[in-house]
Design a protein around this motif. Structure first.
Motif, short mmCIF file in Angstrom:
data_model
loop_
_atom_site.label_atom_id
_atom_site.label_comp_id
_atom_site.label_asym_id
_atom_site.label_seq_id
_atom_site.Cartn_x
_atom_site.Cartn_y
_atom_site.Cartn_z
N ILE A 146 0.87 -1.17 0.00
CA ILE A 146 0.00 0.00 0.00
C ILE A 146 0.91 1.22 0.00
CG2 ILE A 146 -1.82 1.28 1.21
CD1 ILE A 146 -2.40 -1.43 2.71
N HIS A 147 0.74 2.09 -0.99
CA HIS A 147 1.54 3.30 -1.09
C HIS A 147 0.64 4.52 -1.02
CE1 HIS A 147 4.85 0.90 -3.39
NE2 HIS A 147 4.93 0.74 -2.09
N LEU A 148 0.95 5.45 -0.12
CA LEU A 148 0.17 6.67 0.05
C LEU A 148 1.07 7.89 -0.09
CD1 LEU A 148 -0.76 4.48 2.51
CD2 LEU A 148 -2.59 6.16 2.69
N GLU A 149 0.55 8.91 -0.74
CA GLU A 149 1.27 10.17 -0.89
C GLU A 149 0.26 11.30 -0.78
OE1 GLU A 149 4.24 12.41 -4.11
OE2 GLU A 149 3.68 10.30 -4.37
N GLU A 175 3.34 -4.57 2.79
CA GLU A 175 4.27 -3.45 2.87
C GLU A 175 3.49 -2.13 2.81
OE1 GLU A 175 7.01 -3.84 -0.32
OE2 GLU A 175 7.69 -5.84 0.28
N VAL A 176 3.85 -1.18 3.66
CA VAL A 176 3.18 0.12 3.69
C VAL A 176 4.23 1.22 3.63
CG1 VAL A 176 1.59 1.65 4.92
CG2 VAL A 176 1.28 -0.84 5.06
N ARG A 177 4.06 2.11 2.66
CA ARG A 177 4.95 3.27 2.51
C ARG A 177 4.11 4.53 2.40
NH1 ARG A 177 6.93 -0.90 -0.61
NH2 ARG A 177 9.03 -1.63 -0.03
N ILE A 178 4.55 5.58 3.09
CA ILE A 178 3.79 6.83 3.13
C ILE A 178 4.72 8.01 2.90
CG2 ILE A 178 2.25 8.29 4.50
CD1 ILE A 178 1.59 5.84 6.21
N ILE A 179 4.28 8.94 2.05
CA ILE A 179 4.93 10.23 1.90
C ILE A 179 3.91 11.30 2.29
CG2 ILE A 179 6.02 11.87 0.31
CD1 ILE A 179 6.67 9.50 -1.52
N VAL A 180 4.30 12.20 3.20
CA VAL A 180 3.43 13.33 3.55
C VAL A 180 4.20 14.63 3.33
CG1 VAL A 180 2.03 12.06 5.21
CG2 VAL A 180 4.12 13.18 5.99
N ASP A 181 3.51 15.61 2.83
CA ASP A 181 4.15 16.91 2.65
C ASP A 181 4.45 17.53 4.01
OD1 ASP A 181 4.83 19.15 0.61
OD2 ASP A 181 3.70 20.16 2.21
N ILE A 203 7.71 5.78 6.50
CA ILE A 203 7.07 7.07 6.28
C ILE A 203 8.14 8.16 6.22
CG2 ILE A 203 6.59 7.30 8.77
CD1 ILE A 203 4.14 9.02 7.96
N TYR A 204 8.02 9.04 5.24
CA TYR A 204 8.97 10.15 5.06
C TYR A 204 8.21 11.44 4.80
CZ TYR A 204 12.91 6.89 4.51
OH TYR A 204 13.87 5.93 4.72
N PRO A 205 8.68 12.54 5.40
CA PRO A 205 8.13 13.84 5.03
C PRO A 205 8.76 14.31 3.73
CG PRO A 205 9.80 14.12 6.71
CD PRO A 205 9.67 12.64 6.48
N PHE A 206 8.01 15.00 2.91
CA PHE A 206 8.52 15.50 1.64
C PHE A 206 9.14 16.87 1.86
CE2 PHE A 206 8.31 17.59 -2.47
CZ PHE A 206 8.69 16.58 -3.35
N MET A 207 10.43 16.97 1.64
CA MET A 207 11.20 18.21 1.76
C MET A 207 10.94 18.92 3.08
SD MET A 207 11.78 19.92 -1.95
CE MET A 207 10.46 21.06 -1.69
N GLU A 208 11.55 18.41 4.12
CA GLU A 208 11.41 19.01 5.45
C GLU A 208 11.80 20.48 5.42
OE1 GLU A 208 12.08 16.23 9.10
OE2 GLU A 208 13.69 15.86 7.65
#
Length: 481
Positions: A146-149, A175-181, A203-208
């Protein structure tokens, strides 16, 4: 004793040493005259602070390739496939519906390597309740990943429900991957990230944005709302993960939005966007077949998924909108929460209307962003004068982002009809070439129109001087949004 003259002298010296070099930098970037004039005006009217404002919000990164992800192998393959599709399209232009808009198809193949996929089943989701019900059902069925953005992922009721479901699926081995602004999801706490990571969710923030580091990139936000499940089911549209998309807001009322569910090859195209962004935030390459299954080329609805943002050489979504509007013969129906079109798109709308194309635009009368609302209002009179029909949505807040052109072209996505979405943000739109789908989306538009009031030019010109002043000020800075 305070020496006013000495202070003034130092102030002007600092101004000359900062504002003038920055003004030359802006001129050398060769932006549109509107943006150049707006930024130079800021430097003049807000000395010193205007320079800081430009360094944080105004720098142009598209030409500098600071967000380039073209080292990713799959994107190289994508470019080869788009070249192949262009050759095939020359030989056999698919069906009548795609033939009618082949200029847009060719454009998207060239400016963003957006492959035309055929094996798709689509469902228009007309509000938050329908969208989250569909998303939760699809997530529950996930077998591999599952991929979320998302631009906004709130840790409110709906966010917590989704989080718990994702944790449950991770325990099942999915597998779960997340990108949040990082800006849009600013309210997420460190413990939220820590809990997910401790339970195996990446999980990763997009451009901290951490001052002073990376403050020059704060203006470039990931506005995408994407979910991809097992590489074959995808979602894209205007709805973020937050309660307001179901319950609305007290000051605005119900939240009217539109999302799209895709089952088929176009979901793999959404996956390509996610994998490129995942590579950018994590350095990990997701190139295996279980993430990117080969296109089936089965019968179904033709769809191109277009990504827009400063990581591309061209303003791909804006160009596709321009080509669609300029090529319209019967009608152009647009729903958008913010109406601040760049000059080329403004001209395209006016030209279409003057050519007796039925151009209609629905925007909200009440907005979640005051300055953007005044900026939108500042374009109304000019559009009305050319014959564009403008409607103000009355039944709450309209946040939908879609367009219908003639009989068989429609687009739903994350981009607003404004400078920021077309020129600055990372966005994603689905362009659909199908008579039945366009007809369905047109029905949604006509329903939204019933819940709106049409603005007449004679009526609009009677608004008060203070109203006009706010519009004018917002109009001046709209190119900088």
């Amino acid at each position: 004793m305070f020496d006013w003259y000495q202070f003034t002298g130092w102030f002007y010296l600092i101004f000359l040493l900062t504002a003038i070099p920055v003004a030359f930098m802006i001129l050398l970037e060769k932006r549109s005259p509107y943006k150049t004039a707006a930024w130079i005006m800021v430097l003049i009217l807000i000395p010193i602070f205007g320079v800081l404002f430009y360094l944080i919000f105004g720098q142009e990164y598209r030409k500098r390739k600071m967000f380039s992800v073209r080292g990713l192998k799959m994107l190289k393959i994508l470019r080869l496939n788009s070249s192949r599709q262009l050759r095939e399209f020359e030989e056999s232009p698919y069906n009548e519906e795609t033939k009618a808009h082949e200029n847009v198809i060719r454009l998207l193949l060239n400016n963003s390597n957006s492959l035309l996929t055929s094996g798709n089943e689509l469902e228009i989701l007309k509000d938050g309740e329908a969208t989250f019900t569909s998303i939760f059902e699809a997530v529950k069925k996930a077998k591999h990943h599952i991929h979320l953005e998302y631009y906004i992922y709130d840790n409110d009721d709906i966010g917590k429900q989704l989080t718990e479901l994702l944790l449950k699926k991770r325990k099942e081995g999915v597998e779960v991957r997340i990108i949040v602004d990082d800006v849009g999801s600013w309210n997420l706490k460190k413990k939220f990230f820590r809990r997910l990571r401790e339970n195996g969710i990446e999980i990763y923030p997009f451009m901290e944005v951490r001052f002073p580091r990376l403050t020059s990139r704060v203006n470039y936000r990931n506005h995408r709302k994407i979910i991809v499940i097992d590489g074959k089911t995808g979602f894209v549209g205007g709805i973020n993960i937050a309660d307001r998309y179901i319950h609305g807001l007290k000051k605005l009322g119900p939240w009217r939005d539109t999302h799209l569910k895709i089952v088929g090859d176009a979901a793999t195209s959404l996956q390509l966007i996610f994998t490129a962004d995942w590579y950018f935030v994590s350095g990990q390459k997701l190139e295996q077949k279980q993430y990117l299954p080969p296109f089936s080329e089965a019968p179904g609805t033709p769809v191109q998924i277009c990504a827009g943002g400063p990581d591309y050489d061209w303003e791909a979504i804006a160009q596709a909108y321009f080509a669609s509007i300029a090529g319209a013969r019967k009608k152009v129906y647009i729903a958008t929460p913010y109406l601040m079109p760049p000059p080329a798109l403004l001209q395209a709308l006016k030209t279409a209307a003057l050519s007796q194309v039925d151009v209609r635009i629905i925007i909200p009368e009440k907005s979640d962003a005051k300055v953007s609302m005044w900026g939108s209002f500042s374009y109304v009179e000019e559009l009305l004068e050319s014959g564009v029909k403008i409607y103000f949505y009355q039944k709450g807040f309209l946040h939908s982002k879609y367009m219908v052109v003639d009989d068989c072209l429609a687009t739903i996505g994350t981009s607003n009809f404004d400078f920021r979405s077309f020129e600055t943000n990372f966005e994603a739109n689905a362009f659909v070439y199908c008579r039945d789908f366009a007809s369905q989306l047109e029905e949604h538009f006509l329903e939204d129109q019933k819940n709106s009031r049409r603005i007449k030019l004679s009526q609009w010109r009677k608004r008060g001087w203070f109203f006009k002043l706010r519009e004018s000020l917002a109009h001046i800075i709209s190119p900088m949004y």
